[in-house]
Design an enzyme around this catalytic site. Sequence first.
Site, PDB file in Angstrom:
ATOM      1  N   THR A 172       0.861  -1.186   0.000  1.00 21.08           N
ATOM      2  CA  THR A 172       0.000   0.000   0.000  1.00 21.08           C
ATOM      3  C   THR A 172       0.890   1.227   0.000  1.00 21.08           C
ATOM      4  OG1 THR A 172      -1.798  -1.107   1.177  1.00 21.08           O
ATOM      5  CG2 THR A 172      -1.757   1.281   1.273  1.00 21.08           C
TER       6      THR A 172
ATOM      7  N   CYS B 138     -16.316  -7.370  11.040  1.00 15.50           N
ATOM      8  CA  CYS B 138     -15.500  -8.035  12.058  1.00 15.50           C
ATOM      9  C   CYS B 138     -15.689  -9.551  12.048  1.00 15.50           C
ATOM     10  CB  CYS B 138     -15.836  -7.486  13.438  1.00 15.50           C
ATOM     11  SG  CYS B 138     -15.593  -5.704  13.597  1.00 15.50           S
TER      12      CYS B 138
ATOM     13  N   ASP C 226       3.268  -5.252  38.314  1.00 16.29           N
ATOM     14  CA  ASP C 226       4.200  -4.390  37.586  1.00 16.29           C
ATOM     15  C   ASP C 226       3.481  -3.526  36.548  1.00 16.29           C
ATOM     16  OD1 ASP C 226       6.879  -3.533  36.587  1.00 16.29           O
ATOM     17  OD2 ASP C 226       6.250  -4.656  34.817  1.00 16.29           O
TER      18      ASP C 226
END
Length: 567
Positions: free
Chosen positions: A170, A327, A537
Amino acid sequence: MSSLLQRALKTAAITTGKCNSLSHIAKLKYICVRLKSTTSAQPVPALDTSTETIATREQQQQEHTKISANTTPASPLTDTFGRYHTYLRISLSERCNLRCKYCMPAEGVNLQPKNNLLSNEEIYYLARIFVEQGVRKIRLTGGEPTVRRDIVDIIAKLKELPRLENVGITTNGLVLTRLLLPMQRAGLDAINISLDTLRPKRFEEITRRKGWERVIAGIDLAIQLGYTPKVNCVLMKNFNEDEICDFIEFTRDRNVDVRFIEYMPFMGNKWQTDKLLSFNETLKIIREKWPEFEALPNGPNDTSKAYKVPGFKGQVGFITSMTEHFCGSCNRLRLTADGNLKVCLFGNKEISLRDAIRNKCSEDDLVALISAAVKRKKKQHADCTSKFAHLFNPLNSAASTQIRLFSSDGKQLTHIDTTGKASMVDVSEKPNTTRTAVARATIYVGREVAQLIHSNNLKKGDVLSVSQLAGIMAAKKTSELIPLCHNITISSVKVNAALDLDNEIVTLEASVRCSGQTGVEMEALTAVSVAALTVYDMCKAVTHDMIIKDIQLVSKSGGQRGDFKRN
């Protein structure tokens, strides 16, 4: 044939150094003249679309995708909705040689340091892994991929991958007249060209650069070389909606596929839809001039709804990302220039494969990381912006363990010798049996963090997926972390991370199995411990008020001392 196109053909043939004979140039000119002289296309039979609704098409696409997944061997690239991902888009650069107003400011954007981007070797390595897992089509994107001086070499290298069927690109088309012929020789199969206007002056206004004539010449060159280029046009209200019919007219004498893309107006966490021009609105405008504008058949994984004016050489497609999402049949994955894997354009779930590679993640663990990301892909995209995230947090600190020589009730432990010194247990006389262990841990994260995990809006990314991977890696490294553990061959490690939104906790559970002479309870306990630490974390920037608790062995089987199951 225009003089610009003639110069492009001649320059492309000579500068490549591979095919610079006059006879070759003459042959290309012959092809151009022969194709140019064909002014009428074969009539396309009209389709009966009276009973074919958009919903029916979407359902058919979903069913085909599920059937394909069911008839394909289990793959890390199959998600929980049966979508088998065979299409990978790889961004080669963040840089671009245009400055489109809706894309970036006039001065450009801040670029990452070069060493933050994937190296060529890392690109080829990841491409090979994806192809081995089932990817059959790769599209090179950007930024602008043709700013890479080695673009031809990259295409040639990718084409060497066995089982890879298609390599496309593209591009904004600015340098196609110079690069397309060598890219074709390298094996380029398909080309998409981004062009939002057919008016030279407006092109300069949009892109802040000259070059419209070069883009058009690049499109024509692609046609002459046998491609059917796709011309991608993003439609926006009060921007280029007055050119819709001009783009349809563009397909009259050119064998191109003009694709109108609905503007994707995501800003922050809200959708700004004032510029959105829907598929139905566009279709109405076209049919006012061409009532015979007809639908064409679509493939099961096509993102574009195909249409055509009977008698025109080219066709038109509509990419309805906003108003009628596709989707259910999505088979696409994206790899950013800095090595983040995106399973959805609209999601903010990104996992850094670059960091995994550079921290010596094994190929098996890398596949597990990719699979974890794919399996967390949602049924459809949500109304949220995509964000950059770096999700891989490797284990890079040494663990220390305080060794207790005796138990509190005076019984001697197994990991000491007769003098009371630490010693690894001799398992050579033990029989080989199948041994399993399940361990569990929880971490209280609080309401704010729980909501952020639920909406996947933490800056460090997808907490549950990364903690799962960390747990799997930790289980495999248990003998390196716990001094007296045997280095055993694990046949299976499964880690599950689940958010309990109501109770504001994340539950980690690990199941480990091996066939050997010693148990795997330490591997299971290490997995959930490190998974819980990973949650901490990734969330500590929001709060430190988190509690890791209830690390426990749930069950074990296969050892000499019998099975264990916690009540």
